[in-house]
Design a protein around this motif. Structure first.
Motif, PDB file in Angstrom:
ATOM      1  N   ALA A   1     -15.546  -1.460  -4.223  1.00 53.25           N
ATOM      2  CA  ALA A   1     -16.526  -0.614  -3.538  1.00 53.25           C
ATOM      3  C   ALA A   1     -16.811  -1.127  -2.131  1.00 53.25           C
ATOM      4  CB  ALA A   1     -17.820  -0.553  -4.348  1.00 53.25           C
ATOM      5  N   HIS A   2     -16.640  -2.428  -1.889  1.00 61.25           N
ATOM      6  CA  HIS A   2     -16.889  -3.029  -0.582  1.00 61.25           C
ATOM      7  C   HIS A   2     -15.602  -3.196   0.231  1.00 61.25           C
ATOM      8  CE1 HIS A   2     -15.516  -6.177  -3.224  1.00 61.25           C
ATOM      9  NE2 HIS A   2     -15.293  -6.964  -2.189  1.00 61.25           N
ATOM     10  N   VAL A   3     -14.496  -2.628  -0.244  1.00 60.44           N
ATOM     11  CA  VAL A   3     -13.191  -2.817   0.396  1.00 60.44           C
ATOM     12  C   VAL A   3     -12.791  -1.543   1.125  1.00 60.44           C
ATOM     13  CG1 VAL A   3     -10.772  -3.397   0.044  1.00 60.44           C
ATOM     14  CG2 VAL A   3     -12.522  -4.442  -1.402  1.00 60.44           C
ATOM     15  N   ALA A   4     -12.403  -1.667   2.378  1.00 61.39           N
ATOM     16  CA  ALA A   4     -11.909  -0.539   3.175  1.00 61.39           C
ATOM     17  C   ALA A   4     -10.405  -0.430   2.953  1.00 61.39           C
ATOM     18  CB  ALA A   4     -12.229  -0.734   4.650  1.00 61.39           C
ATOM     19  N   MET A   5      -9.998   0.482   2.103  1.00 61.08           N
ATOM     20  CA  MET A   5      -8.580   0.647   1.787  1.00 61.08           C
ATOM     21  C   MET A   5      -7.819   1.341   2.916  1.00 61.08           C
ATOM     22  SD  MET A   5      -8.178  -0.548  -1.331  1.00 61.08           S
ATOM     23  CE  MET A   5      -9.104  -0.918  -2.823  1.00 61.08           C
ATOM     24  N   HIS A   6      -8.473   2.288   3.612  1.00 59.07           N
ATOM     25  CA  HIS A   6      -7.810   3.090   4.622  1.00 59.07           C
ATOM     26  C   HIS A   6      -8.389   2.780   6.005  1.00 59.07           C
ATOM     27  CE1 HIS A   6      -8.322   5.340   0.774  1.00 59.07           C
ATOM     28  NE2 HIS A   6      -6.999   5.397   0.871  1.00 59.07           N
ATOM     29  N   GLY A   7      -7.887   3.454   6.983  1.00 62.55           N
ATOM     30  CA  GLY A   7      -8.404   3.295   8.340  1.00 62.55           C
ATOM     31  C   GLY A   7      -7.366   2.702   9.262  1.00 62.55           C
ATOM     32  N   GLU A   8      -7.839   2.144  10.403  1.00 64.11           N
ATOM     33  CA  GLU A   8      -6.939   1.535  11.374  1.00 64.11           C
ATOM     34  C   GLU A   8      -6.470   0.172  10.867  1.00 64.11           C
ATOM     35  OE1 GLU A   8      -8.966   1.303  15.053  1.00 64.11           O
ATOM     36  OE2 GLU A   8      -9.049   3.483  15.350  1.00 64.11           O
ATOM     37  N   PHE A   9      -5.252  -0.157  11.215  1.00 62.73           N
ATOM     38  CA  PHE A   9      -4.660  -1.410  10.758  1.00 62.73           C
ATOM     39  C   PHE A   9      -4.728  -2.427  11.890  1.00 62.73           C
ATOM     40  CE2 PHE A   9      -2.224   2.046   8.598  1.00 62.73           C
ATOM     41  CZ  PHE A   9      -2.889   1.937   7.391  1.00 62.73           C
TER      42      PHE A   9
ATOM     43  N   THR B   1       0.822  -1.220   0.000  1.00 67.01           N
ATOM     44  CA  THR B   1       0.000   0.000   0.000  1.00 67.01           C
ATOM     45  C   THR B   1       0.852   1.264   0.000  1.00 67.01           C
ATOM     46  OG1 THR B   1      -0.124  -0.064   2.413  1.00 67.01           O
ATOM     47  CG2 THR B   1      -1.907  -1.136   1.185  1.00 67.01           C
ATOM     48  N   ASN B   2       2.178   1.091   0.140  1.00 69.66           N
ATOM     49  CA  ASN B   2       3.138   2.203   0.141  1.00 69.66           C
ATOM     50  C   ASN B   2       3.036   3.067   1.388  1.00 69.66           C
ATOM     51  OD1 ASN B   2       5.336   3.305  -1.261  1.00 69.66           O
ATOM     52  ND2 ASN B   2       4.119   5.004  -2.027  1.00 69.66           N
ATOM     53  N   ILE B   3       2.369   2.597   2.439  1.00 69.18           N
ATOM     54  CA  ILE B   3       2.340   3.376   3.685  1.00 69.18           C
ATOM     55  C   ILE B   3       3.623   3.176   4.478  1.00 69.18           C
ATOM     56  CG2 ILE B   3      -0.178   3.322   3.818  1.00 69.18           C
ATOM     57  CD1 ILE B   3       0.073   1.145   5.910  1.00 69.18           C
ATOM     58  N   GLY B   4       4.328   2.072   4.239  1.00 71.80           N
ATOM     59  CA  GLY B   4       5.610   1.847   4.860  1.00 71.80           C
ATOM     60  C   GLY B   4       5.530   1.056   6.151  1.00 71.80           C
ATOM     61  N   ILE B   5       6.669   0.538   6.584  1.00 71.45           N
ATOM     62  CA  ILE B   5       6.761  -0.283   7.794  1.00 71.45           C
ATOM     63  C   ILE B   5       6.437   0.538   9.041  1.00 71.45           C
ATOM     64  CG2 ILE B   5       8.325  -1.627   9.233  1.00 71.45           C
ATOM     65  CD1 ILE B   5       7.618  -3.087   6.717  1.00 71.45           C
ATOM     66  N   ARG B   6       6.862   1.783   9.068  1.00 73.44           N
ATOM     67  CA  ARG B   6       6.631   2.590  10.267  1.00 73.44           C
ATOM     68  C   ARG B   6       5.147   2.797  10.516  1.00 73.44           C
ATOM     69  NH1 ARG B   6      10.055   7.952  10.685  1.00 73.44           N
ATOM     70  NH2 ARG B   6      11.610   6.288  10.877  1.00 73.44           N
ATOM     71  N   ALA B   7       4.406   3.120   9.463  1.00 72.38           N
ATOM     72  CA  ALA B   7       2.972   3.368   9.636  1.00 72.38           C
ATOM     73  C   ALA B   7       2.231   2.093  10.002  1.00 72.38           C
ATOM     74  CB  ALA B   7       2.393   3.976   8.365  1.00 72.38           C
ATOM     75  N   ILE B   8       2.548   0.992   9.357  1.00 74.03           N
ATOM     76  CA  ILE B   8       1.857  -0.254   9.669  1.00 74.03           C
ATOM     77  C   ILE B   8       2.257  -0.755  11.047  1.00 74.03           C
ATOM     78  CG2 ILE B   8       3.542  -1.868   8.691  1.00 74.03           C
ATOM     79  CD1 ILE B   8      -0.260  -2.076   8.275  1.00 74.03           C
ATOM     80  N   GLY B   9       3.462  -0.415  11.499  1.00 76.99           N
ATOM     81  CA  GLY B   9       3.911  -0.831  12.827  1.00 76.99           C
ATOM     82  C   GLY B   9       3.149  -0.172  13.951  1.00 76.99           C
ATOM     83  N   ALA B  10       2.486   0.948  13.659  1.00 76.54           N
ATOM     84  CA  ALA B  10       1.701   1.647  14.678  1.00 76.54           C
ATOM     85  C   ALA B  10       0.283   1.114  14.796  1.00 76.54           C
ATOM     86  CB  ALA B  10       1.645   3.139  14.345  1.00 76.54           C
TER      87      ALA B  10
END
Length: 722
Positions: free
Chosen positions: A695-703, A355-364
Motif C-alpha cells: 500500500a505504501h509502494v509506488a509501482m508505477h510512475g516515472e522511473f 515488472t515486465n515493462i521491458g528495457i525500452r520503457a525503462i530506458g526512457a
C-alpha cells in the motif's frame, strides 16, 4: 573446446525438444479426436429422461397389441418417432460407440495431417530400451520405417508385425483387415497404436533416446559410484544401511498414528467418518482467527514515515545493501564498465524485466542511461545464474536481519505452489493449461512462512508439480534447511510422499478431495484394532514391507541422484509414473502410502496441524497475488517466446518482489523497535504480521534512479566502488 561443448549441449536440448514434440503431438491428436466426436454427439442428441418408465410403457403397449404396427402401437406411448431417435442417439454415445468414433477420427486425423511429420520424427530419433518387455515397440518402430514410403494399405502377409503392448483393447478389431489373427494388419491403425504405446513408455523412460538429456538412458541419471561410496551416500541422507532399521520405525509410526486417530475420533467434533455418501471423510471448515487490530495502524505509520516509496528505490536500496556486483560477472574474460555505472544499469535492467515493462520503457526514464547501454549490460552481465545467486542473497540477508521477538524463531517450513502467466505461443514450451485456462507457462514458487521466496522455477503447463516441489526444496541455494513443505493437491502424490521421506523432509498437503482419501494398514490383522476407521481403509492388502526391503538400496540410489543432482529431479521422477513397471516404482509407492497414512492420521485428528498447513498455503497464495501487482507490464503476459528471456523475466520478478519484502521487513522492525509500538502489539498482531504489503509502494510512475538518495533504514551500505 568450448564450441564443442556448446554443440553437444545444444544437440541434447534439440533432441529433448523433439521427443517432447512427439509426446505432445500424440496427445494432441487423441484430444482433438475426442473433442470433435464429443461435439458431434452432443449436437446430435439430447438426453432422454425417465427411460425406464418409457420402456415400461412401450412393453405394456406391445403386450396388449402384439400384432399391431409399431407406428400405431409404440410411437404414441413413446412420445413420437423423434423421442425414439433421441434414445438411439444417446445409446450410440455410450462408451463403446463413443470410443469407436474417437478411434476413427483419430486415424483419419493422423493419416491426413500428422503422419508425415511423425514419420520424420521416428527417422530422426534413435529409440532404445533396457527392458526386453518393451522390445516389441522398438521392433514396431523399425517395421513402420521400413514400410513408411510405399503406398500400401496393409502390411504384407509374410511380414512379422509385433502386437504385444501395442495393439490392444478396442483397437484390435480396427487393426485387422479381416478376421483378427487370420488377415493383414492395417498400416495406419498400427502406426497410431505404436505412437500411443511409444508415448507412454517415453514418458516414464522405459524407452529412452540416444543423444538426449532428459530422455537419456535412465541408468545414466543414477550415481555411477554408488557401490563404492554406498556408506557415504546413506550417511548424506541420514538413512540406515539396514533396510529393517528404516522399515520398523515407519511401521511403528504408522500403527501408532492409526491408533491415535481411532482413540481421538470420538472427541473430534470437526471430523466425520461415514460408510455412505459421496465421500467417507468430512472435515468442517476451520474457525476464523481473530482479526489483528494494529496492522492497519502499522501500515499507516510506515507510509507516514517513508511516504510513497517507489518500487525502483526498494530494489536500489536492496542492491546497495547486499552488493549487487558480487553476484554478476561479465560473459567474457573481462569487463570494462565502471562499477558504479554497471550497478545502475543492472538495477534498471532487472527492474525492466521484473515488472515486465521491458528495457525500452525503462530506458526512457530519468537516470542517464540509454536503451542501448542497458541492453549491453543485459547481454554481458545479467545472466540467469547471477540472478539466482542475487535472489538467494536477498533471502539470506532477510533471514539474517529478522528479529526473533517480532517474527518468531525461524522454522524450516516452506509452502510451494504454481501460478499461471500468459505467454506468446510461438514456442513449444508455451502450452494451454486446463486448470487456469489460456496458453502460457507456470512459475513454481517456494515461499517461507514469513513471505520470502527461496526458489522460483519456470515450468511448462504439463510439467510435474511434484518434481518441481522436490527440486525447489532440495536445491534452493539459500541458507534455509527445509524441514517441511506445504503444498496443494497438485503438488503431492504417493510418489511425492515416498521420495520426500527418503530425502528427509515432510510433505504436508492440503487435499482437495480428502473425502475420498484412503488409509492403509501396516499389517493384515491390524484392521480389528481400528474398527471406526473401516470405511476409509483401502481394500487392498497391507503395506508390502518385503518389497520395500528388497528395493531399499535402489530407493536410496534414486534419492541420492536427486540429492546430488546427477540429473534433474524431473528426469529422475519420470521413472515413477503410472505407466512404469519396474519394482523400484512399486516399492516407492509402498513407502509413499505408508508416509501418507501417517500424515493423514495426524492431519485429521489435529486442528493445529490443519491450521498450520492452511496458513502456510495462504502465504504462497498471497505471494502469487503480489505477482500481478509487480509484473504489470504488457497486461502481465510474458512477451517473448524465447525460453531464456522467459526465464530471465521470472528470475527478475523474483528479485524485485524479494527486494520489496526485504525492505518492508526492515521498515516494520524500525517501527516496532520503539517501545510504545512494541507494547501495543498483541500475539494476534504478531501472528498476522507480514512483510508482503504494498500500500505504501509506488509501482508505477516515472522511473528515476538516484544512487545517492537512500532510505533511512539503520546503517546504509556503501556505494559500489566506494
Amino acid at each position: 573446446m568450448l564450441l564443442s561443448a556448446l554443440l553437444v549441449e545444444r544437440e541434447r536440448e534439440i533432441t529433448d525438444t523433439l521427443v517432447e514434440l512427439l509426446i505432445s503431438t500424440v496427445h494432441t491428436i487423441n484430444a482433438r479426436a475426442d473433442r470433435r466426436v464429443t461435439e458431434e454427439m452432443v449436437a446430435s442428441f439430447k438426453k432422454v429422461r425417465n427411460k425406464n418408465a418409457l420402456l415400461a410403457r412401450m412393453a405394456e403397449a406391445s403386450l396388449k397389441r402384439p400384432d399391431g404396427a409399431v407406428r400405431e402401437v409404440v410411437y404414441p406411448v413413446a412420445g413420437g418417432e423423434s423421442t425414439l431417435k433421441e434414445v438411439v442417439a444417446e445409446y450410440k454415445a455410450s462408451s463403446p460407440e463413443f470410443r469407436r468414433n474417437v478411434q476413427v477420427k483419430l486415424r483419419a486425423s493422423y493419416s491426413n495431417h500428422y503422419r508425415v511429420g511423425m514419420i520424420k520424427l521416428l527417422r530422426t530419433l534413435s529409440f532404445r530400451s533396457n527392458n526386453d518387455t518393451h522390445a516389441p515397440v522398438i521392433t514396431g518402430i523399425e517395421l513402420v520405417l521400413r514400410h513408411a514410403e510405399p503406398r500400401v494399405q496393409s502390411y504384407p502377409l509374410g511380414e512379422s508385425v509385433p502386437l504385444d503392448g501395442i495393439v490392444e483393447g478396442d483397437w484390435v478389431e480396427l487393426a485387422w483387415r479381416g478376421v483378427p489373427g487370420a488377415s493383414r494388419i492395417v498400416r495406419t491403425v498400427y502406426e497410431v497404436c505404436l505412437f500411443k504405446a511409444l508415448r507412454e513408455r517415453l514418458r516414464c523412460k522405459e524407452i529412452w533416446v540416444e543423444g538426449a538429456d532428459k530422455f537419456r538412458d535412465p541408468e545414466q541419471d543414477l550415481p555411477p559410484d554408488f557401490v563404492e561410496r554406498r556408506r557415504q551416500y546413506y550417511a548424506e541422507l541420514s538413512k540406515p544401511l539396514d533396510a529393517a532399521e528404516f522399515i520398523e520405525p515407519l511401521r511403528a509410526e504408522m500403527a501408532g498414528e492409526l491408533r491415535a486417530l481411532q482413540e481421538a475420533l470420538p472427541n473430534c467434533d470437526w471430523l466425520t467418518i461415514s460408510a455412505r455418501g459421496a465421500g467417507r471423510i468430512t472435515l468442517s471448515p476451520l474457525e476464523a482467527d481473530p482479526e489483528p487490530k494494529n496492522l492497519r495502524k502499522l501500515k499507516n505509520e510506515i507510509r507516514t514515515r517513508w511516504g510513497l516509496v517507489p518500487l525502483l528505490d526498494m530494489l536500489k536500496e536492496t542492491a546497495l545493501r547486499i552488493g549487487i556486483l558480487d553476484h554478476f560477472a561479465p560473459a567474457g574474460s573481462r569487463g570494462g564498465l565502471d562499477r558504479a555505472e554497471l550497478a545502475e544499469r543492472l538495477i534498471l535492467a532487472i527492474f525492466g524485466y521484473g515488472t515486465n515493462i521491458g528495457i525500452r520503457a525503462i530506458g526512457a526514464g530519468d537516470h542517464g542511461h540509454t536503451e542501448e547501454e542497458l541492453r549491453y549490460a543485459r547481454r554481458r552481465y545479467l545472466s540467469a545464474e547471477g540472478a539466482r545467486r542475487f535472489a538467494a542473497a536477498i533471502a539470506n540477508a532477510t533471514f539474517a536481519a529478522r528479529q526473533d521477538l517480532i517474527w518468531g524463531t525461524g522454522t524450516g517450513a516452506v509452502a510451494s505452489d504454481s501460478t499461471h502467466f500468459g505467454a506468446f505461443d510461438q514456442n513449444l514450451f508455451t502450452q494451454h493449461h486446463v486448470r487456469y485456462g489460456g496458453r502460457g507457462v507456470l512459475i513454481y514458487w517456494h515461499v517461507d512462512k514469513k513471505s520470502m521466496a527461496i526458489n522460483s522455477q519456470l515450468l511448462s503447463c504439463t510439467a510435474s508439480e511434484v518434481a518441481a516441489m522436490v527440486e525447489g526444496a532440495m536445491h534452493h541455494r539459500t541458507e534455509m534447511d527445509v524441514e517441511a513443505n506445504y503444498v496443494d493437491s497438485h503438488g503431492q502424490s504417493e510418489i511425492g510422499f515416498g521420495i520426500t521421506k527418503l530425502l528427509g523432509f515432510e510433505l504436508k498437503p492440503r487435499l482437495k478431495r480428502i473425502n475420498v482419501t484412503k488409509l492403509y494398514l501396516p499389517e493384515a490383522d491390524f484392521r480389528a484394532q481400528i474398527p471406526d476407521l473401516t470405511p476409509v481403509l483401502a481394500r487392498r492388502g497391507p503395506i508390502r514391507w518385503d518389497l520395500i526391503a528388497q528395493q531399499y538400496d535402489q530407493l536410496v540410489k534414486y534419492a541420492t541422484a536427486i540429492n546430488n543432482r546427477t540429473a534433474s529431479t524431473e528426469a529422475i521422477l519420470r521413472r515413477f509414473t503410472r505407466a512404469a513397471t519396474h519394482p523400484t516404482y512399486q516399492a516407492m509407492l509402498e513407502v509413499g502410502r505408508a508416509q501418507r497414512t501417517v500424515f493423514l492420521c495426524r492431519y485429521l485428528r489435529s486442528r493445529d496441524e490443519q491450521r498450520e498447513v492452511n496458513s502456510g498455503l495462504n502465504v504462497v497464495e498471497s505471494w502469487n497475488g503480489a505477482n500481478a501487482q509487480i509484473f504489470y507490464g504488457k497486461a502481465g503476459d510474458i512477451a517473448s517466446n524465447r525460453r531464456d528471456e522467459q526465464e530471465m523475466a521470472v528470475l527478475c520478478l523474483h528479485i524485485v518482489q524479494a527486494a520489496m519484502v526485504y525492505i518492508n521487513t526492515l521498515m516494520i522492525q524500525d517501527v516496532l523497535a520503539e517501545p510504545e509500538w512494541a507494547a501495543s502489539f498483541s500475539p494476534v498482531d504478531y501472528r498476522g504480521l507480514t512483510p508482503l504489503m504494498w500500500a505504501h509502494v509506488a509501482m508505477h510512475g516515472e522511473f528515476k534512479l538516484n544512487m545517492n538518495s537512500r532510505l533511512t533504514l539503520g546503517t546504509a551500505a556503501p556505494l559500489p566502488g566506494a
